[in-house]
Design an enzyme around this catalytic site. Structure first.
Site, PDB file in Angstrom:
ATOM      1  N   GLN A 100       0.841  -1.197   0.000  1.00  0.00           N
ATOM      2  CA  GLN A 100       0.000   0.000   0.000  1.00  0.00           C
ATOM      3  C   GLN A 100       0.878   1.250   0.000  1.00  0.00           C
ATOM      4  OE1 GLN A 100      -3.524  -0.646   2.959  1.00  0.00           O
ATOM      5  NE2 GLN A 100      -1.928  -2.079   3.534  1.00  0.00           N
ATOM      6  N   ASP A 103       6.245   4.661  -1.372  1.00  0.00           N
ATOM      7  CA  ASP A 103       7.600   5.184  -1.173  1.00  0.00           C
ATOM      8  C   ASP A 103       8.691   4.498  -1.992  1.00  0.00           C
ATOM      9  OD1 ASP A 103       8.046   2.743   0.244  1.00  0.00           O
ATOM     10  OD2 ASP A 103       7.495   3.660   2.154  1.00  0.00           O
ATOM     11  N   HIS A 118      -1.324   1.490  -4.327  1.00  0.00           N
ATOM     12  CA  HIS A 118      -1.773   2.881  -4.190  1.00  0.00           C
ATOM     13  C   HIS A 118      -0.891   3.871  -4.949  1.00  0.00           C
ATOM     14  CE1 HIS A 118      -4.025   1.741  -0.189  1.00  0.00           C
ATOM     15  NE2 HIS A 118      -4.670   1.346  -1.279  1.00  0.00           N
ATOM     16  N   CYS A 126      -1.470  13.863 -14.894  1.00  0.00           N
ATOM     17  CA  CYS A 126      -2.524  14.823 -15.204  1.00  0.00           C
ATOM     18  C   CYS A 126      -3.868  14.170 -14.913  1.00  0.00           C
ATOM     19  CB  CYS A 126      -2.450  15.254 -16.664  1.00  0.00           C
ATOM     20  SG  CYS A 126      -3.905  16.210 -17.154  1.00  0.00           S
ATOM     21  N   CYS A 129      -5.803  14.113 -18.742  1.00  0.00           N
ATOM     22  CA  CYS A 129      -5.372  13.270 -19.869  1.00  0.00           C
ATOM     23  C   CYS A 129      -4.507  12.101 -19.421  1.00  0.00           C
ATOM     24  CB  CYS A 129      -4.638  14.104 -20.918  1.00  0.00           C
ATOM     25  SG  CYS A 129      -2.991  14.639 -20.388  1.00  0.00           S
ATOM     26  N   GLU A 214       0.756  -3.308  16.887  1.00  0.00           N
ATOM     27  CA  GLU A 214      -0.429  -3.412  17.752  1.00  0.00           C
ATOM     28  C   GLU A 214      -1.484  -4.295  17.086  1.00  0.00           C
ATOM     29  OE1 GLU A 214      -1.533   0.696  17.999  1.00  0.00           O
ATOM     30  OE2 GLU A 214      -1.813   0.849  15.848  1.00  0.00           O
TER      31      GLU A 214
HETATM   32  C1  BJW Z   1       4.371  -1.030  12.684  1.00  0.00           C
HETATM   33  C2  BJW Z   1       5.576  -0.388  12.890  1.00  0.00           C
HETATM   34  C3  BJW Z   1       6.710  -1.180  12.817  1.00  0.00           C
HETATM   35  C4  BJW Z   1       4.073   1.087  13.032  1.00  0.00           C
HETATM   36  N1  BJW Z   1       6.598  -2.478  12.564  1.00  0.00           N
HETATM   37  N2  BJW Z   1       4.273  -2.337  12.450  1.00  0.00           N
HETATM   38  C5  BJW Z   1     -15.203  -1.678   1.851  1.00  0.00           C
HETATM   39  C6  BJW Z   1     -15.543  -1.492   3.168  1.00  0.00           C
HETATM   40  C7  BJW Z   1     -15.430  -0.234   3.765  1.00  0.00           C
HETATM   41  C8  BJW Z   1     -14.957   0.857   3.041  1.00  0.00           C
HETATM   42  C9  BJW Z   1     -14.596   0.671   1.732  1.00  0.00           C
HETATM   43  C10 BJW Z   1     -14.720  -0.575   1.152  1.00  0.00           C
HETATM   44  N3  BJW Z   1     -14.280  -0.474  -0.137  1.00  0.00           N
HETATM   45  C11 BJW Z   1     -13.897   0.793  -0.369  1.00  0.00           C
HETATM   46  C12 BJW Z   1     -14.083   1.514   0.742  1.00  0.00           C
HETATM   47  C13 BJW Z   1     -13.780   2.956   0.874  1.00  0.00           C
HETATM   48  C14 BJW Z   1     -12.322   3.228   1.137  1.00  0.00           C
HETATM   49  C15 BJW Z   1     -11.959   2.659   2.491  1.00  0.00           C
HETATM   50  O1  BJW Z   1     -11.345   1.612   2.624  1.00  0.00           O
HETATM   51  N4  BJW Z   1     -12.266   3.365   3.554  1.00  0.00           N
HETATM   52  C16 BJW Z   1     -11.933   2.914   4.925  1.00  0.00           C
HETATM   53  C17 BJW Z   1     -11.100   3.952   5.637  1.00  0.00           C
HETATM   54  C18 BJW Z   1     -13.207   2.587   5.644  1.00  0.00           C
HETATM   55  N5  BJW Z   1     -11.453   2.722   0.084  1.00  0.00           N
HETATM   56  C19 BJW Z   1     -11.261   3.389  -1.050  1.00  0.00           C
HETATM   57  O2  BJW Z   1     -11.815   4.439  -1.282  1.00  0.00           O
HETATM   58  C20 BJW Z   1     -10.304   2.780  -2.058  1.00  0.00           C
HETATM   59  N6  BJW Z   1     -10.887   2.755  -3.358  1.00  0.00           N
HETATM   60  C21 BJW Z   1     -11.850   1.913  -3.690  1.00  0.00           C
HETATM   61  O3  BJW Z   1     -12.252   1.061  -2.933  1.00  0.00           O
HETATM   62  O4  BJW Z   1     -12.314   2.063  -4.994  1.00  0.00           O
HETATM   63  C22 BJW Z   1     -13.554   1.435  -5.331  1.00  0.00           C
HETATM   64  C23 BJW Z   1     -14.657   2.403  -4.954  1.00  0.00           C
HETATM   65  C24 BJW Z   1     -14.697   3.622  -5.585  1.00  0.00           C
HETATM   66  C25 BJW Z   1     -15.714   4.502  -5.240  1.00  0.00           C
HETATM   67  C26 BJW Z   1     -16.640   4.182  -4.270  1.00  0.00           C
HETATM   68  C27 BJW Z   1     -16.544   2.946  -3.609  1.00  0.00           C
HETATM   69  C28 BJW Z   1     -15.537   2.056  -3.972  1.00  0.00           C
HETATM   70  C29 BJW Z   1      -9.037   3.620  -2.199  1.00  0.00           C
HETATM   71  C30 BJW Z   1      -8.212   3.659  -0.966  1.00  0.00           C
HETATM   72  C31 BJW Z   1      -7.010   4.587  -1.172  1.00  0.00           C
HETATM   73  C32 BJW Z   1      -6.205   4.792   0.092  1.00  0.00           C
HETATM   74  N7  BJW Z   1      -5.252   5.835  -0.138  1.00  0.00           N
HETATM   75  C33 BJW Z   1      -4.263   6.135   0.881  1.00  0.00           C
HETATM   76  C34 BJW Z   1      -3.403   7.311   0.362  1.00  0.00           C
HETATM   77  C35 BJW Z   1      -2.464   6.817  -0.745  1.00  0.00           C
HETATM   78  C36 BJW Z   1      -1.570   7.851  -1.248  1.00  0.00           C
HETATM   79  C37 BJW Z   1      -0.667   8.422  -0.173  1.00  0.00           C
HETATM   80  O5  BJW Z   1       0.138   7.694   0.472  1.00  0.00           O
HETATM   81  O6  BJW Z   1      -0.750   9.622   0.032  1.00  0.00           O
HETATM   82  O7  BJW Z   1      -3.435   4.993   1.135  1.00  0.00           O
HETATM   83  S1  BJW Z   1      -4.953   6.486   2.491  1.00  0.00           S
HETATM   84  C38 BJW Z   1      -3.682   5.686   3.423  1.00  0.00           C
HETATM   85  O8  BJW Z   1      -4.186   4.505   4.118  1.00  0.00           O
HETATM   86  C39 BJW Z   1      -2.691   5.161   2.372  1.00  0.00           C
HETATM   87  C40 BJW Z   1      -2.306   3.828   2.953  1.00  0.00           C
HETATM   88  O9  BJW Z   1      -1.753   3.007   1.942  1.00  0.00           O
HETATM   89  C41 BJW Z   1      -3.601   3.337   3.511  1.00  0.00           C
HETATM   90  C42 BJW Z   1      -3.455   2.233   4.537  1.00  0.00           C
HETATM   91  O10 BJW Z   1      -2.723   2.636   5.644  1.00  0.00           O
HETATM   92  P1  BJW Z   1      -1.656   1.654   6.282  1.00  0.00           P
HETATM   93  O11 BJW Z   1      -0.560   1.408   5.331  1.00  0.00           O
HETATM   94  O12 BJW Z   1      -2.338   0.479   6.841  1.00  0.00           O
HETATM   95  O13 BJW Z   1      -1.025   2.582   7.437  1.00  0.00           O
HETATM   96  P2  BJW Z   1      -1.587   2.900   8.894  1.00  0.00           P
HETATM   97  O14 BJW Z   1      -0.889   4.135   9.343  1.00  0.00           O
HETATM   98  O15 BJW Z   1      -3.048   2.900   8.928  1.00  0.00           O
HETATM   99  O16 BJW Z   1      -1.098   1.658   9.782  1.00  0.00           O
HETATM  100  C43 BJW Z   1       0.269   1.419  10.080  1.00  0.00           C
HETATM  101  C44 BJW Z   1       0.327   0.240  11.036  1.00  0.00           C
HETATM  102  O17 BJW Z   1       1.685  -0.107  11.220  1.00  0.00           O
HETATM  103  C45 BJW Z   1      -0.249   0.557  12.428  1.00  0.00           C
HETATM  104  O18 BJW Z   1      -1.161  -0.477  12.800  1.00  0.00           O
HETATM  105  C46 BJW Z   1       0.979   0.540  13.348  1.00  0.00           C
HETATM  106  O19 BJW Z   1       0.730   0.003  14.619  1.00  0.00           O
HETATM  107  C47 BJW Z   1       1.929  -0.342  12.583  1.00  0.00           C
HETATM  108  N8  BJW Z   1       3.342  -0.051  12.789  1.00  0.00           N
HETATM  109  N9  BJW Z   1       5.283   0.973  13.124  1.00  0.00           N
HETATM  110  C48 BJW Z   1       5.308  -3.009  12.419  1.00  0.00           C
HETATM  111  N10 BJW Z   1       7.928  -0.616  13.026  1.00  0.00           N
HETATM  112 ZN    ZN Z   2      -3.273  16.635 -19.376  1.00  0.00          ZN
END
Ligand code: BJW
Ligand code: ZN
Length: 250
Positions: A100, A103, A118, A126, A129, A214
């Site tokens: 996800q 980086d 992601h 863009c 386009c 966690e």
């Molecule tokens: C350690 C540690 C160490 C710390 N060792 N561990 C079904 C059910 C419910 C909702 C939805 C669903 N389907 C779709 C949705 C909506 C939505 C969604 O999921 N919402 C939820 C919040 C409820 N999803 C979407 O919109 C997705 N698109 C989609 O489904 O399209 C179809 C659709 C379209 C239109 C309508 C409906 C459906 C797209 C999701 C895009 C997410 N984008 C981001 C930003 C990306 C760009 C950027 O980086 O700027 O992605 S948001 C952000 O969260 C980023 C991450 O990849 C993502 C996940 O986060 P991640 O990686 O899990 O990080 P953290 O911080 O949450 O957790 C870190 C963990 O590590 C923690 O637990 C720590 O404890 C641990 N940790 N240090 C081990 N050293």
């Molecule tokens: Zn363009």
């Protein structure tokens, strides 16, 4: 750390391993997570920044967030967890990473089979386009850069409400469905569809292992979980697997 011999044997015998990673795997490289203690940038939740609505409302703020993160990402290096996965890929029959993270640290550590669910923060696209632009001077455009076609230029990442790249998502589901062992590492497992991947692996009979600081909504469903830093746990786990493989195949 107490690693059960069952876990070690499962990994050593696996023909196909698939891995889902999240922001936690890059935390030890110095990249803030989204939802952890260090995770809230200027006290703004990711849901309020990572969306087209947020970008259209305040492109300068969203660009500021991405420029802040780009600078961090350019300055950091992969950590022991990234390097261990790269080494595992070289020595095991088949290992893929669906990340996800935007980086690029898995690739910089040497992993070859990486699916970026992601997108990638170092690219711009863009919004109209789809043209990819790698060399964007934001200052020149006063934080509202536009393409030759007139469309707004944005980071080439996936925001809430947007579809993930279909080919990469399909490949990730295929890897999850065919895996003997599935790892979920450093993700809060709350963002879909990525969070569905370990569940898909479970439904298809994989042995699922979670490594996270966690508990998450996935923890109670997996076969084994380790709470701690990925950069500590993965190398230790891999060392134990190498010992087991050496014992089987001297
Ligand atoms: C350690 C540690 C160490 C710390 N060792 N561990 C079904 C059910 C419910 C909702 C939805 C669903 N389907 C779709 C949705 C909506 C939505 C969604 O999921 N919402 C939820 C919040 C409820 N999803 C979407 O919109 C997705 N698109 C989609 O489904 O399209 C179809 C659709 C379209 C239109 C309508 C409906 C459906 C797209 C999701 C895009 C997410 N984008 C981001 C930003 C990306 C760009 C950027 O980086 O700027 O992605 S948001 C952000 O969260 C980023 C991450 O990849 C993502 C996940 O986060 P991640 O990686 O899990 O990080 P953290 O911080 O949450 O957790 C870190 C963990 O590590 C923690 O637990 C720590 O404890 C641990 N940790 N240090 C081990 N050293
Ligand atoms: Zn363009």
């Amino acid at each position: 750390m107490n690693i059960s011999s069952d876990v070690i044997k499962r990994i050593a015998a696996a023909r196909r391993i698939a891995v889902l990673t999240g922001a936690g795997i890059s935390a030890e490289s110095g990249i803030p997570t989204f939802r952890g203690e260090d995770g809230i940038w200027k006290k703004i939740r990711p849901e309020e920044l990572a969306s087209m609505d947020a970008f259209l409302k305040n492109p300068a703020l969203v660009w500021e967030w991405y420029e802040y993160r780009r600078k961090i990402i350019r300055d950091v290096t992969p950590n022991a967890a990234h390097y261990t996965l790269a080494e595992m890929e070289k020595h095991l029959p088949h290992l893929s990473i669906s990340t996800q993270n935007i980086d690029g640290l898995h690739q910089r550590a040497g992993s070859a089979r990486v699916y970026e669910l992601h997108g990638n923060i170092l690219r711009n696209r863009c919004n109209n386009c789809g043209r990819i632009d790698q060399n964007l001077d934001l200052g020149k455009d006063k934080k509202r850069p536009t393409c030759e076609c007139g469309g707004l230029i944005r980071p080439d990442v996936v925001w809430f409400g947007e579809m993930l790249p279909a080919d990469i998502l399909d490949k990730s589901f295929e890897e999850a469905q065919n895996a003997d062992v599935y790892f979920s590492i450093g993700t809060s497992a709350v963002v879909y569809p990525a969070a569905q991947l370990p569940v898909e692996a479970l439904h298809n009979g994989a042995y699922v292992i979670e490594i996270n600081l966690e508990p998450t909504p996935l923890t109670s469903r997996v076969h084994a979980h380790y709470h701690g830093k990925a950069g500590d746990i993965l190398p230790e786990l891999w060392q134990a697997v190498k010992n087991e493989i050496g014992r089987l195949d001297p």
